[in-house]
Design a protein around this motif. Structure first.
Motif, PDB file in Angstrom:
ATOM      1  N   GLN A 137      48.018  32.713  40.115  1.00 51.07           N
ATOM      2  CA  GLN A 137      48.399  31.820  40.887  1.00 51.07           C
ATOM      3  C   GLN A 137      47.258  31.391  41.823  1.00 51.07           C
ATOM      4  OE1 GLN A 137      51.846  33.079  43.271  1.00 51.07           O
ATOM      5  NE2 GLN A 137      52.955  31.140  42.743  1.00 51.07           N
ATOM      6  N   LYS A 138      46.304  32.147  42.121  1.00 55.21           N
ATOM      7  CA  LYS A 138      45.065  31.796  42.980  1.00 55.21           C
ATOM      8  C   LYS A 138      44.093  30.700  42.159  1.00 55.21           C
ATOM      9  CE  LYS A 138      44.722  35.932  45.627  1.00 55.21           C
ATOM     10  NZ  LYS A 138      43.913  37.252  45.910  1.00 55.21           N
ATOM     11  N   GLU A 139      44.416  30.862  40.586  1.00 48.08           N
ATOM     12  CA  GLU A 139      43.630  29.825  40.063  1.00 48.08           C
ATOM     13  C   GLU A 139      44.357  28.689  39.655  1.00 48.08           C
ATOM     14  OE1 GLU A 139      40.455  30.367  39.475  1.00 48.08           O
ATOM     15  OE2 GLU A 139      40.438  32.633  40.019  1.00 48.08           O
ATOM     16  N   TRP A 142      50.768  28.196  38.211  1.00 48.82           N
ATOM     17  CA  TRP A 142      51.893  28.620  38.976  1.00 48.82           C
ATOM     18  C   TRP A 142      53.027  29.347  38.093  1.00 48.82           C
ATOM     19  CZ3 TRP A 142      50.759  23.857  37.920  1.00 48.82           C
ATOM     20  CH2 TRP A 142      51.503  22.970  37.066  1.00 48.82           C
ATOM     21  N   ASN A 143      53.756  30.215  38.599  1.00 47.45           N
ATOM     22  CA  ASN A 143      54.595  31.171  37.944  1.00 47.45           C
ATOM     23  C   ASN A 143      55.576  30.363  37.015  1.00 47.45           C
ATOM     24  OD1 ASN A 143      53.512  32.988  39.495  1.00 47.45           O
ATOM     25  ND2 ASN A 143      55.353  33.295  40.859  1.00 47.45           N
ATOM     26  N   GLN A 144      56.177  29.253  37.118  1.00 48.70           N
ATOM     27  CA  GLN A 144      57.018  28.655  36.431  1.00 48.70           C
ATOM     28  C   GLN A 144      56.374  28.118  35.117  1.00 48.70           C
ATOM     29  OE1 GLN A 144      59.265  25.063  37.955  1.00 48.70           O
ATOM     30  NE2 GLN A 144      60.557  24.895  36.616  1.00 48.70           N
ATOM     31  N   LEU A 176      49.095  41.106  32.656  1.00 49.54           N
ATOM     32  CA  LEU A 176      49.680  42.015  33.432  1.00 49.54           C
ATOM     33  C   LEU A 176      50.763  41.353  34.509  1.00 49.54           C
ATOM     34  CD1 LEU A 176      46.792  43.872  35.176  1.00 49.54           C
ATOM     35  CD2 LEU A 176      48.063  44.717  33.191  1.00 49.54           C
ATOM     36  N   SER A 177      51.883  41.952  34.891  1.00 54.99           N
ATOM     37  CA  SER A 177      52.921  41.432  35.792  1.00 54.99           C
ATOM     38  C   SER A 177      52.776  41.466  37.109  1.00 54.99           C
ATOM     39  CB  SER A 177      54.286  42.441  35.622  1.00 54.99           C
ATOM     40  OG  SER A 177      54.186  43.824  36.069  1.00 54.99           O
ATOM     41  N   GLU A 178      53.298  41.109  37.796  1.00 57.47           N
ATOM     42  CA  GLU A 178      53.191  40.991  39.391  1.00 57.47           C
ATOM     43  C   GLU A 178      52.763  42.266  39.811  1.00 57.47           C
ATOM     44  OE1 GLU A 178      52.639  39.239  42.826  1.00 57.47           O
ATOM     45  OE2 GLU A 178      53.319  37.999  41.147  1.00 57.47           O
ATOM     46  N   ASP A 179      53.388  43.439  39.311  1.00 54.79           N
ATOM     47  CA  ASP A 179      53.128  44.744  39.897  1.00 54.79           C
ATOM     48  C   ASP A 179      52.217  45.599  38.811  1.00 54.79           C
ATOM     49  OD1 ASP A 179      55.405  44.506  41.732  1.00 54.79           O
ATOM     50  OD2 ASP A 179      56.730  45.142  40.301  1.00 54.79           O
ATOM     51  N   TYR A 180      51.257  44.669  38.151  1.00 55.20           N
ATOM     52  CA  TYR A 180      50.279  45.341  37.244  1.00 55.20           C
ATOM     53  C   TYR A 180      50.773  46.081  36.152  1.00 55.20           C
ATOM     54  CZ  TYR A 180      47.832  43.489  41.217  1.00 55.20           C
ATOM     55  OH  TYR A 180      47.455  42.620  42.365  1.00 55.20           O
ATOM     56  N   HIS A 217      48.910  38.277  36.210  1.00 57.69           N
ATOM     57  CA  HIS A 217      47.333  38.544  36.545  1.00 57.69           C
ATOM     58  C   HIS A 217      46.648  38.859  34.777  1.00 57.69           C
ATOM     59  CE1 HIS A 217      48.171  39.722  40.466  1.00 57.69           C
ATOM     60  NE2 HIS A 217      49.418  40.281  40.239  1.00 57.69           N
ATOM     61  N   ILE A 218      45.454  38.676  34.767  1.00 57.96           N
ATOM     62  CA  ILE A 218      44.868  39.237  33.551  1.00 57.96           C
ATOM     63  C   ILE A 218      43.534  39.977  33.848  1.00 57.96           C
ATOM     64  CG2 ILE A 218      43.457  38.267  31.619  1.00 57.96           C
ATOM     65  CD1 ILE A 218      44.524  35.548  31.787  1.00 57.96           C
ATOM     66  N   ARG A 219      43.754  41.281  33.143  1.00 54.29           N
ATOM     67  CA  ARG A 219      42.389  42.209  33.382  1.00 54.29           C
ATOM     68  C   ARG A 219      41.440  42.321  32.229  1.00 54.29           C
ATOM     69  NH1 ARG A 219      41.321  47.882  32.848  1.00 54.29           N
ATOM     70  NH2 ARG A 219      39.935  48.603  34.612  1.00 54.29           N
ATOM     71  N   PHE A 220      40.151  41.854  32.231  1.00 58.69           N
ATOM     72  CA  PHE A 220      39.164  41.696  31.395  1.00 58.69           C
ATOM     73  C   PHE A 220      38.279  42.965  31.514  1.00 58.69           C
ATOM     74  CE2 PHE A 220      34.988  40.694  29.795  1.00 58.69           C
ATOM     75  CZ  PHE A 220      35.215  40.136  28.626  1.00 58.69           C
ATOM     76  N   GLN A 221      38.212  43.877  30.645  1.00 56.97           N
ATOM     77  CA  GLN A 221      36.916  44.854  30.689  1.00 56.97           C
ATOM     78  C   GLN A 221      36.368  44.926  29.375  1.00 56.97           C
ATOM     79  OE1 GLN A 221      38.313  49.359  30.273  1.00 56.97           O
ATOM     80  NE2 GLN A 221      37.587  49.436  32.446  1.00 56.97           N
ATOM     81  N   HIS A 222      35.067  45.299  29.662  1.00 56.44           N
ATOM     82  CA  HIS A 222      34.186  45.540  28.495  1.00 56.44           C
ATOM     83  C   HIS A 222      32.748  46.413  28.825  1.00 56.44           C
ATOM     84  CE1 HIS A 222      31.362  41.610  29.346  1.00 56.44           C
ATOM     85  NE2 HIS A 222      31.551  42.389  30.173  1.00 56.44           N
TER      86      HIS A 222
END
Length: 251
Positions: A137-139, A142-144, A176-180, A217-222
């Motif tokens: 949403q910050k980027e 939007w949710n819909q 990830l969901s709103e609650d991660y 959310h999206i979590r990227f780890q490498h």
């Protein structure tokens, strides 16, 4: 609103196509019924796409959504090429002699195919992992939009080894969901690169499609490490990571 002068549809579409999208989604819709209806026309949004060079690679079922996604499309990973030290990255594991930044091609290394990339992150003899958490949403997503359209989410990363040392590369990307809570995950098997490899940079990519609704959310780890446990920075090298959302386009 009464008193709104009627215009031929073609003329109105040409006029409205020159307005910013934020005007079409807001004030224009409140002018009168004709303008509100025109702001939803596929011909209007297709014209805007043509004018701004957004060319689809296949059929388009919703030109308005296609335009909005193309307008938002960019790399959501910040500082992907180590140009700003470790800004925007969280160092989840930082063992051995810790993460370091070096200039391409580096000792016993090779250049990346992209000449605009000049630096890379390099791991050590202990586990080194770093990550970014993207809040959609910050980027601007939007949710819909995410729940109804579920646009493609494309992940790419580049990694390489030194010629003289074996190493290990790891990647995990989570939707990830709103609650991660993890709704979907891409976690390929770690890549083990043997000593005396060609040291060529390789790209890994994955496209999320038809994922569950609720992605916020999206979590990227490498990262990784060298597997010969040499002091210094002989582990896997990473750079030029990217996450983009939306349809593929052609120039």
């Amino acid at each position: 609103m009464s008193g709104c002068p009627a215009l031929p549809e073609a003329a109105l579409v040409e006029l409205l196509s020159r307005l910013p999208a934020r005007e079409l989604l807001g004030p224009v819709r409140r002018v009168c019924r004709q303008w509100r209806d025109a702001a939803e026309l596929a011909t209007l949004w297709r014209l805007k796409c043509e004018r701004e060079g957004f060319r689809p690679q296949g059929p388009v079922s919703d030109w308005k959504t296609f335009y909005l996604l193309c307008s938002l499309r960019r790399n959501l990973i910040r500082n992907p090429r180590a140009e700003e030290n470790f800004l925007h990255w969280t160092l989840d594991e930082n063992e051995g002699d810790k993460w370091k930044i070096e200039d391409l091609p580096g000792a016993h290394g090779t250049d990346l195919p992209d000449p605009d990339v000049h630096k890379y992150f390099v791991t050590s003899y202990g586990p080194c992992l770093k990550s970014q958490l993207i809040t959609l949403q910050k980027e601007g997503y939007w949710n819909q939009l995410m729940d109804e359209k579920r646009p493609e989410i494309v992940v790419k990363d580049w990694y390489a080894a030194r010629f003289d040392c074996a190493c290990r590369y790891e990647l995990t990307v989570q939707l990830l969901s709103e609650d991660y809570l993890v709704l979907e995950e891409f976690q390929p098997e770690p890549v083990l690169i043997e000593q005396w490899s060609d040291a060529v940079w390789r790209e890994i990519s994955h496209t999320f499609r038809n994922y569950p609704p609720g992605v916020r959310h999206i979590r990227f780890q490498h990262g990784g490490q060298d597997t010969q446990f040499w002091a210094g920075w002989y582990g896997v090298r990473v750079t030029n990571s990217s996450i983009t959302i939306g349809p593929a386009t052609s120039t």
